[in-house]
Motif scaffolding. Sequence first.
Motif, short mmCIF file in Angstrom:
data_model
loop_
_atom_site.label_atom_id
_atom_site.label_comp_id
_atom_site.label_asym_id
_atom_site.label_seq_id
_atom_site.Cartn_x
_atom_site.Cartn_y
_atom_site.Cartn_z
N CYS A 97 -11.02 7.02 5.50
CA CYS A 97 -9.57 6.81 5.55
C CYS A 97 -9.20 5.42 6.08
CB CYS A 97 -8.90 7.86 6.42
SG CYS A 97 -7.09 7.73 6.39
N ASP A 98 -8.37 4.75 5.29
CA ASP A 98 -8.00 3.37 5.65
C ASP A 98 -6.64 3.27 6.31
OD1 ASP A 98 -7.05 2.33 2.26
OD2 ASP A 98 -6.26 3.86 3.61
N GLU A 99 -6.07 4.42 6.69
CA GLU A 99 -4.77 4.38 7.36
C GLU A 99 -4.92 4.91 8.78
OE1 GLU A 99 -2.35 2.83 6.21
OE2 GLU A 99 -2.81 2.71 4.07
N ASN A 100 -4.58 4.11 9.75
CA ASN A 100 -4.64 4.57 11.15
C ASN A 100 -3.45 5.49 11.35
OD1 ASN A 100 -4.29 5.00 13.80
ND2 ASN A 100 -3.93 2.84 14.34
N ILE A 101 -3.69 6.80 11.33
CA ILE A 101 -2.56 7.72 11.19
C ILE A 101 -2.34 8.56 12.45
CG2 ILE A 101 -2.63 7.93 8.70
CD1 ILE A 101 -4.60 10.23 9.10
N LYS A 102 -3.06 8.18 13.52
CA LYS A 102 -3.00 9.06 14.70
C LYS A 102 -1.75 8.78 15.54
CE LYS A 102 -7.69 10.68 15.02
NZ LYS A 102 -7.67 10.96 13.59
N ASN A 103 -1.16 7.58 15.34
CA ASN A 103 -0.01 7.36 16.23
C ASN A 103 1.23 7.02 15.42
OD1 ASN A 103 -0.79 4.99 15.25
ND2 ASN A 103 -0.86 3.89 17.20
N TYR A 104 2.35 7.27 16.05
CA TYR A 104 3.63 6.92 15.42
C TYR A 104 3.84 5.44 15.62
CZ TYR A 104 4.82 11.89 15.19
OH TYR A 104 4.85 13.23 14.93
N LEU A 105 4.44 4.76 14.72
CA LEU A 105 4.73 3.34 14.92
C LEU A 105 6.21 3.05 14.74
CD1 LEU A 105 2.21 0.78 13.39
CD2 LEU A 105 3.31 0.76 15.63
N ASN A 106 6.86 3.81 13.89
CA ASN A 106 8.30 3.57 13.67
C ASN A 106 8.61 2.12 13.37
OD1 ASN A 106 9.39 6.15 13.90
ND2 ASN A 106 9.16 6.09 16.13
N ARG A 107 7.83 1.54 12.46
CA ARG A 107 8.13 0.14 12.13
C ARG A 107 8.69 0.03 10.71
NH1 ARG A 107 2.54 -3.24 10.97
NH2 ARG A 107 1.89 -2.13 9.07
N VAL A 108 9.66 -0.88 10.58
CA VAL A 108 10.26 -1.12 9.25
C VAL A 108 10.10 -2.60 8.93
CG1 VAL A 108 11.92 0.79 9.35
CG2 VAL A 108 12.59 -1.45 10.24
N GLU A 109 9.86 -2.87 7.65
CA GLU A 109 9.66 -4.25 7.22
C GLU A 109 10.99 -5.01 7.33
OE1 GLU A 109 8.45 -4.67 3.11
OE2 GLU A 109 6.88 -6.06 3.71
N PRO A 167 -13.09 3.95 -6.62
CA PRO A 167 -14.24 3.65 -5.75
C PRO A 167 -13.77 3.42 -4.32
CG PRO A 167 -13.75 1.80 -7.22
CD PRO A 167 -12.85 2.92 -7.63
N VAL A 168 -14.56 3.92 -3.37
CA VAL A 168 -14.18 3.74 -1.97
C VAL A 168 -14.19 2.26 -1.62
CG1 VAL A 168 -16.55 3.94 -1.05
CG2 VAL A 168 -14.59 4.60 0.37
N PHE A 169 -13.23 1.84 -0.84
CA PHE A 169 -13.20 0.43 -0.40
C PHE A 169 -13.92 0.40 0.95
CE2 PHE A 169 -11.37 -3.73 -1.04
CZ PHE A 169 -11.41 -4.30 0.21
N ASN A 170 -15.24 0.27 0.85
CA ASN A 170 -16.05 0.29 2.08
C ASN A 170 -17.44 -0.20 1.69
OD1 ASN A 170 -18.21 1.46 3.75
ND2 ASN A 170 -16.51 2.43 4.88
N LYS A 171 -17.86 -1.30 2.28
CA LYS A 171 -19.08 -1.96 1.76
C LYS A 171 -20.33 -1.09 1.91
CE LYS A 171 -19.82 -4.98 5.85
NZ LYS A 171 -20.27 -3.83 6.60
N MET A 222 -5.91 -2.28 -5.66
CA MET A 222 -5.54 -3.67 -5.97
C MET A 222 -4.93 -4.39 -4.75
SD MET A 222 -3.03 -5.00 -8.97
CE MET A 222 -1.48 -4.93 -8.11
N HIS A 223 -4.18 -3.63 -3.94
CA HIS A 223 -3.48 -4.30 -2.84
C HIS A 223 -4.45 -4.93 -1.84
CE1 HIS A 223 -4.22 -0.12 -1.80
NE2 HIS A 223 -3.98 -0.32 -0.54
N LYS A 224 -5.66 -4.34 -1.78
CA LYS A 224 -6.64 -4.90 -0.82
C LYS A 224 -7.19 -6.23 -1.34
CE LYS A 224 -7.72 -0.52 1.33
NZ LYS A 224 -8.71 0.56 1.55
N TYR A 225 -7.29 -6.36 -2.64
CA TYR A 225 -7.77 -7.65 -3.20
C TYR A 225 -6.67 -8.69 -3.13
CZ TYR A 225 -11.83 -5.02 -4.61
OH TYR A 225 -12.95 -4.24 -4.57
N MET A 226 -5.41 -8.22 -3.20
CA MET A 226 -4.30 -9.18 -3.12
C MET A 226 -4.00 -9.58 -1.68
SD MET A 226 -1.43 -7.58 -5.64
CE MET A 226 -0.26 -8.88 -5.26
N GLY A 227 -4.47 -8.71 -0.75
CA GLY A 227 -4.15 -8.99 0.66
C GLY A 227 -2.71 -8.66 1.00
#
Length: 233
Positions: free
Chosen positions: A35-47, A194-198, A226-231
């Motif tokens: 899992c590539d999302e740190n999901i354990k804590n709330y962040l309440n952030r908006v762009e 494919p998993v994004f993990n070397k 794709m978003h990981k290759y685009m950064g």
Amino acid sequence: MIREIFNSIMGEGKYIGRRFIFVRFAGCPLECIYCDENIKNYLNRVEKTPGSGDFIEEELGLEEIVYHIKRLKTPDVFAISFTGGEPLLYHKEIRKIVSNLDEITFLETNGIFPNRVFYFDIASVDIKLREHFNDIKNYNKIYRNELKTIKKFYNMGSDVYAKVVILKNTKLERLREVAKDLCDIGDITLCIQPVFNKDLKPSNKKLFEILKICGEYVDVMLTVQMHKYMGVL
Ligand SMILES: C[S@@+](CC[C@H](N)C(=O)[O-])C[C@H]1O[C@@H](n2cnc3c(N)ncnc32)[C@H](O)[C@@H]1O
Ligand SMILES: Nc1nc2[nH]cc(C(=O)O)c2c(=O)[nH]1
Ligand code: SF4
Ligand SMILES: [Mg+2]
């Protein structure tokens, strides 16, 4: 409840390349090893501004969530993605949010809550495999629920597709079983991701073989994050 709300390019699944607003919820009952999302804590952030990747933290009630979804829209936005963590942990709140939206609604789910399913225009349902977990006791129940979720969305007329993350130790014959089960439900596209993990990533040879086998039963495509290759987020 909310980790973040942001505007970005869809990097996975059938709608790769489309512009989305992402509403990411916190928490998840599963622990996929990749899992590539740190999901354990709330962040309440908006762009702050669409696509900037700059955020500000603020309290987010349902009204504020709707406000920021509309504020972050750009003319090319295709849909609003409810993702996580596991968004259906908050199915009651999401029902209220979508009742205030005119946009196309999109759900990104692990499929383990078939009884919480309600109509989304588009639903991406993950198929988890045994090797996605370090130690899983109720895998068969998870898999059965994911198929139930896909069937429910299919029968209510949602544009539903499945997505499966492939690791280097994923067995070809397991994917044949998945493809057959999806074919039994109906015309469901299967995204091979494919998993994004070397350390865990599968060979291209394996990916080609999996696509070929699944293609005997369902419409199948390869979706690389794709978003990981685009950064971008
Ligand atoms: C973070 S999950 C959130 C939604 C839901 N919990 C699920 O698993 O479908 C969104 C998508 O990211 C994928 N994903 C997470 N980490 C990944 C990784 N390292 N490589 C490839 N896909 C990944 C998941 O398989 C899932 O399709
Ligand atoms: N750009 C981008 N596309 C995505 N598609 C699914 C995502 C997710 O984490 O649910 C995701 C994500 O986190 N970022
Ligand atoms: S189900 Fe989704 S959010 Fe939960 S651990 Fe797995 S990939 Fe992460
Ligand atoms: Mg993500």
